[in-house]
Design a protein around this motif. Structure first.
Motif: not given
Length: 403
Positions: A176-181
């Motif tokens: 995945w390459e979503g917003r880092m959380r």
């Protein structure tokens, strides 16, 4: 600048971090028993730097060549917890020391060093701060760095593998390459050790198995791929290396609705033990760094090298569902005297080749998992707690910090 003051011997060790898509900035943060006094921390930083010339450098690029050379600029302690852009906002230094309240933050550009290379320097800063703040008597002996290992000699001993048609066509893990959380989980070290002993495996393997069980629920996958790294300093003959000196392995585990920890960890542990043999570590290190070497030798602009490097990593199987680093005690040396002035520690490293990066550290009987997660689904902390507690792990905290 005098040419004799320039160094390229350590450049190669960190070159891969030029080829990453994003600059990898890592963070150690120590909470001390009392509020930090910035002026004393500044003096402690200067004292530690006086004994550690490896860190007092700046990165210089001329055309297609890179150098490390002495940095004549002042090295400052910054106020606040915000991570600064390194080296653009740090006077050219490849690390940054800051403080807020009772916490000391140490950020660094992965190009210069890995976690092992950070620990003696940060420990020295904390020791010198305690000397000034509490009247302790920690020494300030030189922090030495081993010369660079000979990658060409290693490649001659362990010839690089040649990519085949099947290599180019094989499936790779979808990451995945979503917003880092960020997610943080704390557990008692003893409960993890107890589960490991019951199953006849190392605590690291037990932790990898627990995370795999949790991620089956979180990612909705029956097969979890994971990567892990190991220190190679001793095997490479550079025991005091401060530069990056690790290799990584990838493995996987198949899970079902009724899978328990005891069902999977014996085989996982056997695989870990096999990979951690000296010969296996050196061979793997050479295979990985030979690709860096080949890309670096190309007469091409950096942006082209980056694209080639990323493609090679992708088809080599590096992407994984999670990447696990078991740091252990972050202090080096880990003295009881210094530990009594510290009450908490976190380490945050962006995931490198995985949907999430899991950094595990151990301090004062508590294991802290700091997870940086690119996957887009919510609820990671709760699923980790459920999976861990099902296996009798004592979870002290499980919280999603970024919602």
């Amino acid at each position: 600048m005098n040419e004799s003051q320039r160094s390229t011997e350590y450049i190669f060790q960190g070159t891969m971090y030029f080829f990453r898509r994003e600059k990898i900035l890592c963070r150690y943060q120590f909470a001390l028993q009392d509020a930090v006094e910035p002026a004393l921390l500044q003096r402690a930083l200067e004292a530690a730097l006086s004994a550690a010339p490896y860190y007092r450098v700046q990165l210089v690029q001329e055309k297609r060549s890179f150098f490390l050379e002495p940095n004549p600029n002042p090295c400052l302690v910054y106020q606040g917890s915000a991570q600064r852009d390194i080296p653009e906002e740090t006077n050219g230094y490849l690390f940054s020391v800051s403080c807020e309240g009772d916490t000391v933050y140490f950020d660094w550009y992965h190009f210069l060093m890995d976690g092992h290379g950070v620990s003696p320097f940060l420990t020295r800063i904390l020791e010198q701060y305690c000397n000034l703040r509490y009247g302790t008597a920690f020494a300030n002996t030189p922090i030495v760095c081993s010369p660079a290992y000979d990658i060409e000699a290693m490649m001659e001993k362990y010839p690089p593998l040649t990519a085949t048609e099947s290599t180019m066509q094989r499936d790779v893990v979808q990451t995945w390459e979503g917003r880092m959380r960020r997610t943080r989980v704390r557990l008692t070290k003893q409960s993890l050790v107890d589960r490991a002993v019951e199953n006849g495996v190392k605590p690291f393997t037990a932790l990898a198995g627990l995370l795999s069980l949790a991620l089956r629920s979180y990612l909705g996958k029956d097969e979890i791929q994971y990567s892990y790294s190991t220190d190679t300093r001793r095997e490479a003959g550079v025991p005091d290396a401060l530069y990056n000196c690790v290799c990584s392995f990838q493995s996987g585990v198949k899970l079902h609705d009724d899978t328990r920890l005891a069902d999977i960890v014996p085989e996982m542990d056997a695989e870990v033990l096999r990979t951690l043999q000296p010969e296996a570590k050196l061979r793997q290190m050479t295979q990985q760094m030979s690709w860096v070497y080949k890309v670096d030798q190309q007469k091409a602009p950096l942006r082209i090298k980056q694209r080639v490097f990323q493609m090679g990593e992708y088809i080599s199987g590096v992407p994984a569902d999670f990447w696990l680093s078991y740091l252990g005690n972050p202090l080096l040396p880990a003295t009881q005297e210094l530990q009594k002035y510290t009450k908490d520690f976190n380490v945050w490293v962006p995931p490198d080749g995985g949907s999430m990066g899991v950094e595990a550290s151990s301090l004062n009987g508590i294991i802290t998992l700091c997870i940086e997660n690119k996957a887009e689904m919510p609820g990671l902390a709760g699923m980790i707690r459920t999976a861990f507690e099902k296996e009798d792990i004592t979870v002290l905290e499980a919280v999603d910090l970024d919602t």
